[in-house]
Design an enzyme around this catalytic site. Sequence first.
Site, PDB file in Angstrom:
ATOM      1  N   GLU A  44      58.051  16.195  33.406  1.00 27.89           N
ATOM      2  CA  GLU A  44      57.858  14.696  33.942  1.00 27.89           C
ATOM      3  C   GLU A  44      56.398  14.454  35.286  1.00 27.89           C
ATOM      4  O   GLU A  44      55.740  15.321  35.880  1.00 27.89           O
ATOM      5  CB  GLU A  44      58.731  13.957  34.988  1.00 27.89           C
ATOM      6  CG  GLU A  44      59.960  12.966  35.012  1.00 27.89           C
ATOM      7  CD  GLU A  44      60.125  12.660  33.864  1.00 27.89           C
ATOM      8  OE1 GLU A  44      59.747  12.206  32.493  1.00 27.89           O
ATOM      9  OE2 GLU A  44      61.398  13.716  33.282  1.00 27.89           O
ATOM     10  N   SER A 140      62.412   3.883  28.093  1.00 29.90           N
ATOM     11  CA  SER A 140      61.637   3.345  28.054  1.00 29.90           C
ATOM     12  C   SER A 140      61.465   2.680  26.424  1.00 29.90           C
ATOM     13  O   SER A 140      61.380   2.522  25.253  1.00 29.90           O
ATOM     14  CB  SER A 140      60.827   4.025  26.518  1.00 29.90           C
ATOM     15  OG  SER A 140      59.469   5.047  27.234  1.00 29.90           O
ATOM     16  N   ASP A 186      55.977   8.725  26.240  1.00 28.07           N
ATOM     17  CA  ASP A 186      57.101   7.548  25.869  1.00 28.07           C
ATOM     18  C   ASP A 186      56.997   7.084  24.107  1.00 28.07           C
ATOM     19  O   ASP A 186      57.700   7.235  23.448  1.00 28.07           O
ATOM     20  CB  ASP A 186      57.243   6.636  26.461  1.00 28.07           C
ATOM     21  CG  ASP A 186      57.284   7.069  28.174  1.00 28.07           C
ATOM     22  OD1 ASP A 186      57.414   8.420  28.246  1.00 28.07           O
ATOM     23  OD2 ASP A 186      57.357   5.666  28.945  1.00 28.07           O
TER      24      ASP A 186
HETATM   25  P1  ADP Z   1      61.073   0.693  30.414  1.00 27.79           P
HETATM   26  O1  ADP Z   1      60.266   1.100  28.917  1.00 27.79           O
HETATM   27  O2  ADP Z   1      61.292   2.082  31.087  1.00 27.79           O
HETATM   28  O3  ADP Z   1      62.696   0.399  30.058  1.00 27.79           O
HETATM   29  P2  ADP Z   1      59.311  -0.859  31.679  1.00 27.79           P
HETATM   30  O4  ADP Z   1      59.287  -1.750  32.977  1.00 27.79           O
HETATM   31  O5  ADP Z   1      58.142  -0.333  31.008  1.00 27.79           O
HETATM   32  O6  ADP Z   1      60.408  -0.175  31.709  1.00 27.79           O
HETATM   33  O7  ADP Z   1      59.765  -2.029  30.370  1.00 27.79           O
HETATM   34  C1  ADP Z   1      60.421  -3.094  30.675  1.00 27.79           C
HETATM   35  C2  ADP Z   1      59.959  -4.172  29.697  1.00 27.79           C
HETATM   36  O8  ADP Z   1      59.435  -4.579  28.344  1.00 27.79           O
HETATM   37  C3  ADP Z   1      61.056  -5.467  30.073  1.00 27.79           C
HETATM   38  O9  ADP Z   1      60.858  -5.726  31.692  1.00 27.79           O
HETATM   39  C4  ADP Z   1      60.477  -6.245  29.313  1.00 27.79           C
HETATM   40  O10 ADP Z   1      59.560  -7.373  29.805  1.00 27.79           O
HETATM   41  C5  ADP Z   1      59.599  -5.168  27.729  1.00 27.79           C
HETATM   42  N1  ADP Z   1      60.714  -5.086  26.500  1.00 27.79           N
HETATM   43  C6  ADP Z   1      61.538  -3.746  26.699  1.00 27.79           C
HETATM   44  N2  ADP Z   1      62.134  -4.022  25.451  1.00 27.79           N
HETATM   45  C7  ADP Z   1      62.583  -5.682  25.140  1.00 27.79           C
HETATM   46  C8  ADP Z   1      62.809  -6.179  24.071  1.00 27.79           C
HETATM   47  N3  ADP Z   1      63.541  -5.933  23.357  1.00 27.79           N
HETATM   48  N4  ADP Z   1      62.540  -7.690  24.612  1.00 27.79           N
HETATM   49  C9  ADP Z   1      62.091  -8.282  25.526  1.00 27.79           C
HETATM   50  N5  ADP Z   1      61.062  -7.751  25.971  1.00 27.79           N
HETATM   51  C10 ADP Z   1      61.460  -6.389  26.203  1.00 27.79           C
HETATM   52 MG    MG Z   2      57.946   1.624  29.799  1.00 28.57          MG
END
Ligand code: ADP
Ligand code: MG
Length: 397
Positions: A44, A140, A186
Amino acid sequence: MGIHAEPGEREVTADALRDAFRAVYGTDPEGVWAAPGRVNLIGEHTDYNDGFVMPFALPHTTIAAVSRRDDGLLRLHSASGDVDGAVVELYVGELHPDAPAQGWAAYPAAVFWALRDAGHAVGGADIHYESTVPTGAGLSSSAALEVVTALALNDLYDLGLEGWRLARLCQRAENVYVGAPTGIMDQTASACCTAGHALFLDTRDLSQRQIPVDLAAQGLRLLVVDTQVKHAHSEGEYGKRRAGCEAAADALEVDALRDVPFEGLDDALARLDDEELVRLTRHVVTEDHRVEQVARLAGDGDFRALGPVLTEGHASLRDDFRISCPELDLVVSAANDSGALGSRMTGGGFGGSAIVLVEDAAAHKVEEAVLAAFASAGFRTPRVFSAVPSEGARRLA
Ligand code: ADP
Ligand code: MG
């Protein structure tokens, strides 16, 4: 072909994606692609220090139905929870990091920008997304969204780019266009993982080893506990840790903290007069060492021995890197106190998910203990599922 979803959640299939695409755009898509979220077994905050990581792909995926357009228009639609359901319209020729698209559309727009900026002749497109990757849970979803977009464009425009190269472009997209200073783990995990394996990745030269991880065969299970907590300011803190690691590398006159050998750690720490830099360095160097330990133990099939290494990793993230939070610490203490072999927070920190290595026979008891601990602390009920190393990004139809 069915995509795994949690029990009780809908199953997402390529046919369902085609139907949904037709409902949004009125035509059939040219194809359907999937890219998974990931969980990081160990390693990490090492990926921006040129170090080692060992993630594996989750069965949870983001799926995209895509058609090319020849008028330069990019239309984006997502059926995922936290977006408002409107179709976002952009022109690919106008995409620029100085004025990025707002909200979730920034991630796919970033991929179009990065590919075009690298000289690839990518035009407009219509895209519909659905996903079973929890968002903002440290699993991710952002990389899954980027990588599925990049893979679709790679196929449709015959770009011939390998997985690691797509991952690099997606990282650049997220760093430069979205403005999130993430490392390379990621996107590489989503693009390059294979079913039944964890990916040992050297983030300096991107060399990879697929390491078989069949926990079920050993009577073991890896639980993912999504605390559903996302603390504010985590991005600023991430940036601070990253800058601190760079300052420590400068002070130690190495290219990156990866160059500080584990055997020479005490000497290196003695050369640092800033307590903050001492802590950051100690975490990164011991964490790289833990990744190598885990890879060796996994290679020997000695998966039970992973437990204490995971727990040590958590202590290092909590005490030295200081990116844990009460909810993540509670998962680890409740799980370990109730018979887990080991556990740690996973992902960027300040919320998100933890992983728990547990004997099959004890899994239920440990899960109950974690849920009970959360209830008595007054925390939101976490979501628990067991994770099996799954396929990386691929074309479905
Ligand atoms: P993580 O990668 O840990 O899930 P992040 O903050 O890096 O968290 O990314 C999350 C963001 O990615 C969400 O708030 C959204 O804006 C976008 N996102 C991820 N998957 C989708 C999806 N399937 N449709 C729309 N937006 C998405
Ligand atoms: Mg992310």
